[in-house]
Design an enzyme around this catalytic site. Structure first.
Site, PDB file in Angstrom:
ATOM      1  N   GLY A 106      49.290   8.931  57.584  1.00  0.00           N
ATOM      2  CA  GLY A 106      48.882   8.615  56.291  1.00  0.00           C
ATOM      3  C   GLY A 106      50.028   8.647  55.329  1.00  0.00           C
ATOM      4  CE  LYS A 107      55.204   8.486  53.106  1.00  0.00           C
ATOM      5  NZ  LYS A 107      56.021   9.028  54.331  1.00  0.00           N
TER       6      LYS A 107
END
Ligand code: NAD
Length: 424
Positions: free
Chosen positions: A113-114
């Site tokens: 994720g980011k």
């Protein structure tokens, strides 16, 4: 868009195209079918939020934030949150997929994720940053959680930012949930060993590479670019382990001592003067020349796109350990391969940080905290196993280490997707 054979410099330096080129090559060598390729290259979920915030002068401003979960096939999404004026959704998407591969290479039970908020932290007060962080957290509230998506610090965010996120999330849940983020302060659910973890992980994989070459740390000359969290810690720990750190390269110059630098004294000198230059126990050197010194190990640990088609032929190290993310362009890869340079690719070399973040998450959920020796021992075990997996894969399939690392990662994620099956 796929990187063509002789791309323009602009395309060569585009890290997303580089990541795509490497993904594509690994997918082709693994004979992944089109359907699986589509699944692996499609982010699972992407969220865009508006963040209204009252500034210190009373004006109301609206910031834009993103959170992307590229894959949750192997576990909750994991990845940092950055605050920067040039954050784009494309960048966040690419960085999220990078995290999927990194977590898979070290075989920890996370996806990728980011997140990011478009803002310029240099122009914001501490209180404004706190309000942005809290409102951003409230907006992505349903999207994150210990079992869903676990953010961490990234560019311009730190353990204070993580403490605010944890507090905001906990206020909504009506109880303290430390495991919602990692990179928290110690004594607030943080883990011992986290600040040193990325540099320490680099050292562990370099020690493994030394075994292949039959070298001892005492006879190994090392050049490190970047004297920050990753490079500084790697320098400190490697010098304690007996390596000869012959040069440190920073943005404003380099220092060189053929017998090895005293890293503690160099750190003290930098703290006192604000620069590594002018250190009495070393010669000053140009930062360009220092990077291409005759040495055994080169550790680029500062920034992306340092080794390119323009300079890869000048690298004189036998081992290149990528402490930074994306320090080598995809075009430079083939030059390094021709010159038989042993590359420890970023998704493996700098995965020590996310590995100890995983330990932090585990400790928060256990409510039982490990001593530093245990953290470091478990980190070493994971880095060594991952190094072994990648190098064995490279040997078996006759590919370079980077391609092997991507193949191992894609294979693991594809396996999880296949075994789970496609829902509905
Ligand atoms: P940092 O800001 O602490 O350190 C970077 C250092 O590099 C600074 O000292 C800076 O002055 C120096 N630098 C900047 N430009 C330079 C140049 N042109 N030449 C030489 N030196 C230069 O950052 P960090 O946390 O050490 O991260 C460094 C790299 O490692 C980044 O690519 C980051 O994404 C990656 N990384 C960091 C972690 C982590 O745990 N901190 C984990 C994985 C990857």
């Amino acid at each position: 868009m796929i990187l063509e054979a002789n791309p323009s410099m602009e395309k060569e330096l585009n890290p997303w195209l580089a990541a795509e080129a490497r993904f594509d090559q690994a997918a082709r060598l693994l004979n992944l079918d089109d359907g699986m390729r589509k699944v692996l290259s499609s982010p699972s979920r992407e969220l865009r939020v508006s963040i209204p915030v009252t500034l210190d002068d009373g004006r109301l401003e609206v910031f834009t934030g993103y959170r992307v979960q590229h894959s949750i096939a192997r576990g909750p999404a994991k990845g940092g949150i950055r605050f920067a004026p040039d954050v784009t959704l494309d960048e966040v998407l690419a960085l999220a997929s990078w995290m999927t591969w990194k977590c898979a290479v070290v075989n920890i039970p996370f996806g990728g994720g980011k997140g990011g908020v478009i803002c310029d932290p240099r122009l914001l007060s501490e209180l404004e940053l706190e309000r942005i962080t809290r409102r951003y957290t409230a907006e992505i509230m349903d999207f994150i959680g210990p079992e869903i998506d676990v953010p961490a610090p990234d560019m311009n965010t730190n353990e204070q930012t993580m403490a605010w996120i944890m507090d905001t999330y906990s206020m909504h849940k009506r109880h303290t949930v430390t495991a919602v983020v990692t990179g928290k302060p110690l004594n607030l659910g943080g883990s011992l060993g986290r600040p040193e973890a990325t540099g320490r992980g680099c050292m562990f994989v370099i020690l493994q590479a030394l075994k292949i070459f039959g070298w001892e740390p005492e006879n190994t000359r090392v050049v490190i670019q970047g004297f920050g969290n990753v490079g500084g810690m790697a320098a400190r720990l490697m010098s304690r382990r007996g390596f000869k750190i012959i040069s440190i390269v920073e943005w404003d110059g380099a220092v060189y001592n053929k017998n090895g630098l005293d890293i503690e004294k160099l750190m003290q000198h930098r703290n006192e003067t604000g620069s590594i230059a002018g250190f009495s126990e070393a010669e000053d050197m140009s930062k360009e020349d220092a990077l291409f010194l005759d040495c055994d190990v080169l550790v680029p640990a500062a920034k992306e796109n340092v080794i390119t088609s323009q300079n890869a032929h000048r690298v004189r190290a036998r081992i290149l350990c990528e402490g930074a993310n994306g320090p080598t362009t995809a075009v430079a890869d083939s030059i390094l391969a021709e010159n038989r340079i042993f590359v420890i690719p970023d998704i493996l070399a700098n995965a020590g940080g996310v590995t100890v973040s995983y330990f932090e998450w585990v400790q928060d959920r256990e409510g039982f905290f490990w001593n530093e020796e245990l953290v470091n021992r478990r980190l070493e075990e994971i880095m060594n196993n991952s190094f072994r997996d990648v190098v064995a894969y490279a040997g078996k399939h006759q590919v370079d280490n980077r391609t092997a690392a991507y193949m191992v990662a894609l294979d693991r994620v594809a396996f999880a997707i296949k075994r789970r099956g496609i829902y509905a």
